[in-house]
Scaffold this motif. Structure first.
Motif, PDB file in Angstrom:
ATOM      1  N   ILE A   6       0.843  -1.203   0.000  1.00 57.67           N
ATOM      2  CA  ILE A   6       0.000   0.000   0.000  1.00 57.67           C
ATOM      3  C   ILE A   6       0.874   1.249   0.000  1.00 57.67           C
ATOM      4  CG2 ILE A   6      -1.695   1.321   1.315  1.00 57.67           C
ATOM      5  CD1 ILE A   6      -2.769  -1.364   2.362  1.00 57.67           C
ATOM      6  N   ASP A   7       1.916   1.244   0.842  1.00 58.35           N
ATOM      7  CA  ASP A   7       2.826   2.397   0.904  1.00 58.35           C
ATOM      8  C   ASP A   7       3.527   2.622  -0.428  1.00 58.35           C
ATOM      9  OD1 ASP A   7       2.121   2.786   3.519  1.00 58.35           O
ATOM     10  OD2 ASP A   7       3.919   1.813   4.357  1.00 58.35           O
ATOM     11  N   ALA A   8       3.918   1.540  -1.113  1.00 58.52           N
ATOM     12  CA  ALA A   8       4.602   1.659  -2.402  1.00 58.52           C
ATOM     13  C   ALA A   8       3.699   2.317  -3.438  1.00 58.52           C
ATOM     14  CB  ALA A   8       5.047   0.278  -2.886  1.00 58.52           C
ATOM     15  N   PHE A   9       2.420   1.944  -3.418  1.00 64.02           N
ATOM     16  CA  PHE A   9       1.485   2.550  -4.369  1.00 64.02           C
ATOM     17  C   PHE A   9       1.267   4.024  -4.033  1.00 64.02           C
ATOM     18  CE2 PHE A   9      -2.588   3.832  -6.048  1.00 64.02           C
ATOM     19  CZ  PHE A   9      -2.546   3.333  -7.338  1.00 64.02           C
ATOM     20  N   GLU A  10       1.038   4.324  -2.764  1.00 65.88           N
ATOM     21  CA  GLU A  10       0.776   5.711  -2.369  1.00 65.88           C
ATOM     22  C   GLU A  10       1.972   6.611  -2.663  1.00 65.88           C
ATOM     23  OE1 GLU A  10      -2.031   7.028  -1.569  1.00 65.88           O
ATOM     24  OE2 GLU A  10      -3.033   5.086  -1.705  1.00 65.88           O
ATOM     25  N   ALA A  11       3.169   6.068  -2.568  1.00 69.92           N
ATOM     26  CA  ALA A  11       4.369   6.857  -2.859  1.00 69.92           C
ATOM     27  C   ALA A  11       4.440   7.256  -4.326  1.00 69.92           C
ATOM     28  CB  ALA A  11       5.620   6.061  -2.475  1.00 69.92           C
ATOM     29  N   ASN A  12       3.760   6.492  -5.179  1.00 64.11           N
ATOM     30  CA  ASN A  12       3.796   6.762  -6.622  1.00 64.11           C
ATOM     31  C   ASN A  12       2.505   7.366  -7.168  1.00 64.11           C
ATOM     32  OD1 ASN A  12       6.405   5.506  -7.922  1.00 64.11           O
ATOM     33  ND2 ASN A  12       5.753   4.088  -6.318  1.00 64.11           N
ATOM     34  N   ARG A  13       1.479   7.484  -6.324  1.00 69.99           N
ATOM     35  CA  ARG A  13       0.161   7.905  -6.810  1.00 69.99           C
ATOM     36  C   ARG A  13       0.198   9.267  -7.503  1.00 69.99           C
ATOM     37  NH1 ARG A  13      -5.278   6.847  -5.567  1.00 69.99           N
ATOM     38  NH2 ARG A  13      -4.751   5.480  -3.825  1.00 69.99           N
ATOM     39  N   SER A  14       0.860  10.239  -6.910  1.00 72.66           N
ATOM     40  CA  SER A  14       0.894  11.587  -7.495  1.00 72.66           C
ATOM     41  C   SER A  14       1.539  11.574  -8.871  1.00 72.66           C
ATOM     42  CB  SER A  14       1.644  12.536  -6.560  1.00 72.66           C
ATOM     43  OG  SER A  14       1.762  13.814  -7.156  1.00 72.66           O
ATOM     44  N   ARG A  15       2.654  10.866  -8.997  1.00 78.01           N
ATOM     45  CA  ARG A  15       3.349  10.777 -10.288  1.00 78.01           C
ATOM     46  C   ARG A  15       2.452  10.101 -11.329  1.00 78.01           C
ATOM     47  NH1 ARG A  15       8.657  10.564 -12.330  1.00 78.01           N
ATOM     48  NH2 ARG A  15       9.065   8.987 -13.898  1.00 78.01           N
ATOM     49  N   LEU A  16       1.749   9.060 -10.941  1.00 87.09           N
ATOM     50  CA  LEU A  16       0.869   8.352 -11.870  1.00 87.09           C
ATOM     51  C   LEU A  16      -0.272   9.252 -12.338  1.00 87.09           C
ATOM     52  CD1 LEU A  16       0.596   4.869 -10.083  1.00 87.09           C
ATOM     53  CD2 LEU A  16       2.206   5.566 -11.886  1.00 87.09           C
ATOM     54  N   LYS A  17      -0.850  10.030 -11.420  1.00 93.08           N
ATOM     55  CA  LYS A  17      -1.936  10.932 -11.793  1.00 93.08           C
ATOM     56  C   LYS A  17      -1.448  12.014 -12.744  1.00 93.08           C
ATOM     57  CE  LYS A  17      -4.993  12.362  -8.856  1.00 93.08           C
ATOM     58  NZ  LYS A  17      -5.638  12.912  -7.631  1.00 93.08           N
ATOM     59  N   ARG A  18      -0.243  12.536 -12.501  1.00 90.57           N
ATOM     60  CA  ARG A  18       0.310  13.567 -13.383  1.00 90.57           C
ATOM     61  C   ARG A  18       0.559  12.999 -14.774  1.00 90.57           C
ATOM     62  NH1 ARG A  18       4.606  13.971  -9.840  1.00 90.57           N
ATOM     63  NH2 ARG A  18       5.926  14.643 -11.574  1.00 90.57           N
ATOM     64  N   GLY A  47       4.772  -9.685  -5.878  1.00 96.99           N
ATOM     65  CA  GLY A  47       5.939 -10.253  -6.544  1.00 96.99           C
ATOM     66  C   GLY A  47       6.746  -9.263  -7.352  1.00 96.99           C
ATOM     67  N   VAL A  48       6.462  -7.956  -7.237  1.00 90.57           N
ATOM     68  CA  VAL A  48       7.139  -6.931  -8.042  1.00 90.57           C
ATOM     69  C   VAL A  48       8.370  -6.415  -7.308  1.00 90.57           C
ATOM     70  CG1 VAL A  48       6.896  -4.641  -9.060  1.00 90.57           C
ATOM     71  CG2 VAL A  48       4.996  -6.254  -9.180  1.00 90.57           C
ATOM     72  N   THR A  49       9.507  -6.420  -7.983  1.00 94.04           N
ATOM     73  CA  THR A  49      10.754  -5.970  -7.357  1.00 94.04           C
ATOM     74  C   THR A  49      10.979  -4.461  -7.510  1.00 94.04           C
ATOM     75  OG1 THR A  49      11.970  -6.496  -9.395  1.00 94.04           O
ATOM     76  CG2 THR A  49      11.856  -8.208  -7.677  1.00 94.04           C
ATOM     77  N   ASP A  50      10.395  -3.841  -8.549  1.00 92.07           N
ATOM     78  CA  ASP A  50      10.544  -2.394  -8.777  1.00 92.07           C
ATOM     79  C   ASP A  50       9.153  -1.784  -8.913  1.00 92.07           C
ATOM     80  OD1 ASP A  50      11.095   0.176  -9.587  1.00 92.07           O
ATOM     81  OD2 ASP A  50      12.617  -0.380 -11.069  1.00 92.07           O
ATOM     82  N   PRO A  51       8.512  -1.438  -7.800  1.00 90.18           N
ATOM     83  CA  PRO A  51       7.135  -0.942  -7.849  1.00 90.18           C
ATOM     84  C   PRO A  51       6.951   0.285  -8.726  1.00 90.18           C
ATOM     85  CG  PRO A  51       7.741  -1.495  -5.596  1.00 90.18           C
ATOM     86  CD  PRO A  51       8.992  -1.579  -6.409  1.00 90.18           C
ATOM     87  N   ALA A  52       7.869   1.252  -8.662  1.00 92.06           N
ATOM     88  CA  ALA A  52       7.716   2.486  -9.438  1.00 92.06           C
ATOM     89  C   ALA A  52       7.673   2.190 -10.931  1.00 92.06           C
ATOM     90  CB  ALA A  52       8.843   3.455  -9.114  1.00 92.06           C
TER      91      ALA A  52
END
Length: 286
Positions: A6-18, A47-52
């Motif tokens: 969950i933290d990995a997704f939230e850390a990238n959410r802003s970038r994904l929306k932009r 199973g993802v090693t590079d979430p971003a």
């Protein structure tokens, strides 16, 4: 799903929306694309090693699919098309770099194919390297470089050529609104560059010009007609906002909301006015 995912997704959410907003030109569709990426992340994240990298790749592919599906709808769109306005309060520091969300820039992106748009944004705006982009799009690195080159040719003139003084630009926009409200057409004309344009997007659901107005005489002619038809009472009230990095206003009109943005020219006059009237594009506007 554990807290780390969950933290990995939230850390990238802003970038994904932009990224999704620039790809799709729609705040609501960008949010939907990111939500779809979240659903896929719930299934695959463990199973993802590079979430971003995984999230950028997934969101990009989702946006390409949406653009391809919307091709027929866009072709049948009634009148000029404008992106959904990206609204930021004038009192806040801008979240987005103005040149990367400007309406002119987003309109230039519309001239690109979905793949060209993805390559250009990922490389030139989000600083992804060509090897990563090739993996995202399942293309060779050479093909990706060629797509990037073609994209740059199409949009090389879209970014602002000079820095916009926000205070001066807002005063210019306010003067236009004041002249419109008082039906002072001489003042209106003096505020517009000779070759100014006005783009109004009603989407066939609100009254709007069905072509781009070109030149100050064309624009003032429309304002005269609106004033005559409404007896000067067309605009009930309006509030300032930053619209795609430009000074603008949220307007409460007799027939619904509108969002206007004003692009200044390098001569101290208004070079372009963008007016979004389609209610389908204003659901996120307070």
């Amino acid at each position: 799903m554990d807290a780390g995912q969950i933290d990995a997704f939230e850390a990238n959410r802003s970038r994904l929306k932009r990224l999704a907003y620039r790809m799709l030109g729609s705040v609501s569709e960008a949010e939907d694309a990111v939500q779809d990426a979240w659903i896929r992340w719930q299934r695959a994240g463990e199973g993802v090693t590079d979430p971003a990298a995984w999230l950028v790749r997934t969101t990009t592919r989702l946006c390409i699919d949406r653009l391809r599906a919307a091709k027929v709808e866009r072709a049948a769109y009634r009148g000029p098309w404008l992106p959904e306005p990206l609204i930021e309060p004038m009192t806040d520091d801008p979240v987005e770099r103005a040149e990367e969300v400007s309406i002119a820039f987003l309109l230039a992106l519309e001239r690109l194919s979905p793949l060209e748009r993805a390559v250009f944004l990922l490389h030139d705006v989000f600083d992804e390297d060509y090897a990563e982009i090739a993996a995202t799009l399942d293309r060779s690195e050479a093909a990706v470089r060629q797509l990037a080159s073609r994209a740059r040719e199409h949009i090389q003139d879209a970014k602002p050529r000079f820095a916009v003084d926000q205070d001066k630009a807002m005063k210019l926009a306010q003067a236009f609104m004041a002249a419109s409200a008082s039906a002072d057409f001489k003042a209106l004309s003096s505020l517009l560059a000779e070759d100014a344009i006005m783009v109004t997007d009603g989407g066939g659901k609100r009254k709007a010009a069905l072509r781009v107005l070109v030149g100050r005489e064309d624009i003032v002619g429309l304002m005269r007609a609106l004033s005559w038809r409404t007896g000067g009472g067309y605009v009930a009230n309006f509030s300032p906002a930053r619209v795609n990095g430009l000074p603008g206003f949220i307007l409460h009109l007799s027939d619904g909301l509108a969002v206007m943005a004003f692009e200044p020219g390098d001569d101290g006059q208004i070079a372009a006015i963008y007016n979004v009237r389609n209610p389908d594009k204003l659901g996120h506007v307070g």
